[in-house]
Design an enzyme around this catalytic site. Structure first.
Site, PDB file in Angstrom:
ATOM      1  N   GLY A  66      42.696  45.983  32.198  1.00  0.00           N
ATOM      2  CA  GLY A  66      43.828  45.955  33.228  1.00  0.00           C
ATOM      3  C   GLY A  66      44.610  47.097  33.300  1.00  0.00           C
ATOM      4  O   GLY A  66      45.339  47.334  34.102  1.00  0.00           O
ATOM      5  N   SER A 107      31.526  47.580  28.680  1.00  0.00           N
ATOM      6  CA  SER A 107      31.143  47.593  30.046  1.00  0.00           C
ATOM      7  C   SER A 107      31.376  48.920  30.823  1.00  0.00           C
ATOM      8  O   SER A 107      32.199  49.651  30.348  1.00  0.00           O
ATOM      9  CB  SER A 107      32.043  46.274  30.461  1.00  0.00           C
ATOM     10  OG  SER A 107      33.357  46.609  30.605  1.00  0.00           O
ATOM     11  N   SER A 130      38.095  48.764  37.654  1.00  0.00           N
ATOM     12  CA  SER A 130      38.906  49.877  36.885  1.00  0.00           C
ATOM     13  C   SER A 130      38.199  51.281  37.329  1.00  0.00           C
ATOM     14  O   SER A 130      37.302  51.167  38.175  1.00  0.00           O
ATOM     15  CB  SER A 130      39.016  49.739  35.623  1.00  0.00           C
ATOM     16  OG  SER A 130      37.589  50.093  35.082  1.00  0.00           O
ATOM     17  N   THR A 175      34.859  51.725  29.111  1.00  0.00           N
ATOM     18  CA  THR A 175      34.465  52.572  28.025  1.00  0.00           C
ATOM     19  C   THR A 175      32.986  53.281  28.060  1.00  0.00           C
ATOM     20  O   THR A 175      33.002  54.423  27.831  1.00  0.00           O
ATOM     21  CB  THR A 175      34.615  51.839  26.747  1.00  0.00           C
ATOM     22  OG1 THR A 175      36.120  51.282  26.543  1.00  0.00           O
ATOM     23  CG2 THR A 175      34.198  52.602  25.419  1.00  0.00           C
ATOM     24  N   ASP A 198      38.525  33.510  38.353  1.00  0.00           N
ATOM     25  CA  ASP A 198      38.277  33.839  36.735  1.00  0.00           C
ATOM     26  C   ASP A 198      38.860  32.634  35.730  1.00  0.00           C
ATOM     27  O   ASP A 198      39.756  33.002  35.127  1.00  0.00           O
ATOM     28  CB  ASP A 198      39.164  35.171  36.450  1.00  0.00           C
ATOM     29  CG  ASP A 198      38.434  35.901  35.001  1.00  0.00           C
ATOM     30  OD1 ASP A 198      37.568  35.347  34.402  1.00  0.00           O
ATOM     31  OD2 ASP A 198      39.408  36.547  34.376  1.00  0.00           O
ATOM     32  N   LYS A 235      46.406  42.062  33.766  1.00  0.00           N
ATOM     33  CA  LYS A 235      45.779  40.650  33.965  1.00  0.00           C
ATOM     34  C   LYS A 235      46.610  39.484  33.535  1.00  0.00           C
ATOM     35  O   LYS A 235      46.666  38.583  33.934  1.00  0.00           O
ATOM     36  CB  LYS A 235      44.342  40.590  33.417  1.00  0.00           C
ATOM     37  CG  LYS A 235      43.257  41.279  33.854  1.00  0.00           C
ATOM     38  CD  LYS A 235      41.974  41.264  33.199  1.00  0.00           C
ATOM     39  CE  LYS A 235      40.704  41.934  33.853  1.00  0.00           C
ATOM     40  NZ  LYS A 235      39.457  41.767  32.920  1.00  0.00           N
TER      41      LYS A 235
END
Length: 503
Positions: free
Chosen positions: A168, A194, A199, A203, A256, A288
């Site tokens: 987030g 991921s 976003s 990474t 979610d 988040k």
């Protein structure tokens, strides 16, 4: 019915099997019926689609199916309808607010992975979890089932550490520093990450700028056994495959469910064999988890779930009210992370967060005394040991270990926004910053993103640069400029906020 396979060069976005209308009428089959395709020992389940893309005596399979199953053009298969799976009844139980037993959860997860459940049934399951939730018994059962229906990593080097941020915050390249620091201390840390979903850079997107990130499980084991760490893309692996399927339903429904989120994260840690797990929960406006109370409640759930999985879990609640470091976007973040590793210096928000998280992991792993982890992490970073370890990781993953920040290409189409007035930076909108970087082309365009020159609390003069947008095309740059003008991501105010006259 027996038919020959025809491979269709399409991605349907669903797990579909195609026959034509004539064959469907003869077999009394209807759109979205669950069907089974068999060839020797291979069994494939899918939703039926009726289309003129295939002729009589043919069964069409989309590229979605071929990603998981090997079928050849012209291969003879048998197609038969399948009754409603028992797991649908268990989904209805949860829709009515009832608690599910372990075997029922296992059946649902197994049928999701085997594609016995159609999109509508998976969406119903996700909706039921959003409305009625899961207790900790159910979450633990779901986590283990999700892990055990996929591949599991078995690494001999112990102890195995892991770190995960629930995300987030723009510019969060922290783990690119944390992983080599921890590995340089002698601990094992196989880090799967991921790609960006909402976003500007995950990474994996950042690391991919300077080395490969897609590997098989056996390749990851080889890398980790040799250098003690990796920074790889989890999506290339068959870890907790049910998670990738349910995520599609979550996105479509914009939900979610808390229990599913916990299971999603921890199932992958369980599958990686992680013994000590640190969860980073950024907290603040525009992320988040916006309040400390929410963060503490979520932390308790992670710790309790870890106990049930046989993992030791700690949680770091971190400041997430503004971007980390001064860059957002894959190539820009890669430059900043590599520079910090090479010099041991960098933006305070990046260095302090990385050292804080790495320090906790060093203490959890028993290589640093309580309260001394951050100091040890700083010594490892500033001595160059973390950089040397990062070079080993880069080389083992097929990259150039001698790459320098300036070797990384960034978008050459730029525009700089300046302060419209003098005053103090009173706020930076995380969502707006992310939106600008994505409008500029990130993460698909690796060189796109933005550089920030100010942080909250800093004094600026009229005309001072606030941030520069980088893009790889003029069209993308124009889109980002329009988005930035509309959202005004950086708020500047003087000491006098408002004047009210005598009424």
């Amino acid at each position: 019915m027996r038919a020959k396979v025809r491979i269709l060069d399409v991605f349907s976005g669903r797990y579909s099997v195609f026959i034509n209308e004539e064959e469907a009428k003869k077999a009394k089959l209807h759109p979205d019926d669950l069907v089974k395709v068999e060839s020797g020992k291979k069994t494939i389940y899918g939703s039926l689609a009726i289309s003129n893309l295939v002729g009589p005596g043919e069964v069409g399979v989309s590229r979605d199916v071929l990603q998981l199953h090997s079928l050849s053009e012209g291969e003879v298969v048998t197609l038969t309808p399948v009754g409603t799976p028992e797991s649908v009844r268990y989904i209805k139980k949860k829709m009515h607010g009832e608690k599910l037993r372990k075997v029922e959860i296992e059946a649902i997860v197994r049928d999701i992975v085997d594609r016995k459940l159609r999109d509508i049934e998976i969406s119903s399951f996700v909706t039921a979890l959003e409305i009625n939730g899961l207790d900790m018994d159910e979450i633990a059962a779901l986590t283990i089932a999700m892990a055990e229906t996929g591949d599991m990593l078995d690494i001999d080097r112990k102890p195995i550490m892991d770190v995960h941020s629930i995300g987030g915050v723009p510019g969060n390249k922290t783990n690119i520093l944390v992983v080599p620091i921890v590995a340089a201390a002698g601990l094992t840390i196989p880090k799967t990450s991921s790609r960006a979903i909402t976003s500007a850079a995950g990474t994996a997107d950042v690391v991919e700028v300077f080395t490969n990130v897609s590997f098989s499980l056996d390749e990851i084991k080889r890398i980790v056994e040799k250098v003690g760490a990796c920074l790889v893309w989890g999506g290339a692996l068959n870890l907790a495959p049910a998670d990738d399927i349910t995520i599609k339903a979550e996105r479509a429904l914009s939900v979610d469910p808390r229990g599913l989120m916990l299971a999603s994260i921890m199932s992958k840690k369980y599958a990686m064999g992680s013994q000590y797990v640190l969860i980073d929960i950024p907290t603040g406006k525009g992320v988040k988890v916006e309040t400390m109370d929410e963060a503490r409640a979520l932390a308790r759930d992670f710790i309790e779930l870890g106990k049930r999985l046989g993992q030791y879990v700690e949680v770091a609640i971190t400041y997430g009210g503004q971007p980390i470091g001064h860059t957002v976007g894959p190539a820009l973040e890669a430059r900043e992370a590599l520079s910090a590793l090479m010099t041991g210096k960098g933006p305070g928000s990046l260095i302090e967060k990385a050292l804080g998280l790495a320090g906790i992991l060093l203490e959890m792993g028993g290589v640093a005394p309580a309260g001394m982890g951050k100091k040890m992490a700083r010594e490892i970073l500033e001595s160059g040991k973390a950089y040397e370890k990062m070079k080993e990781i880069i080389e083992e993953q097929g990259g150039d270990p001698n790459i320098k920040p300036e070797d990384i290409q960034i978008g050459d189409k730029t525009y700089t926004f300046t302060a419209p007035t003098s005053g103090y930076v009173t706020g930076i909108d995380n969502r707006a910053i992310t939106g600008i970087a994505r409008a500029a082309g990130a993460p698909e365009d690796k060189g796109a993103g933005l550089e920030l020159y100010v942080k909250v609390g800093e004094k600026v003069k009229e005309g001072d640069p606030l941030f520069t947008i980088h893009a790889e095309s003029e069209a993308r740059l124009d889109q980002a400029i329009v988005f930035a003008r509309r959202t005004e991501p950086i708020k500047i105010e003087g000491m006098v906020l408002q004047r009210i006259g005598n009424i």
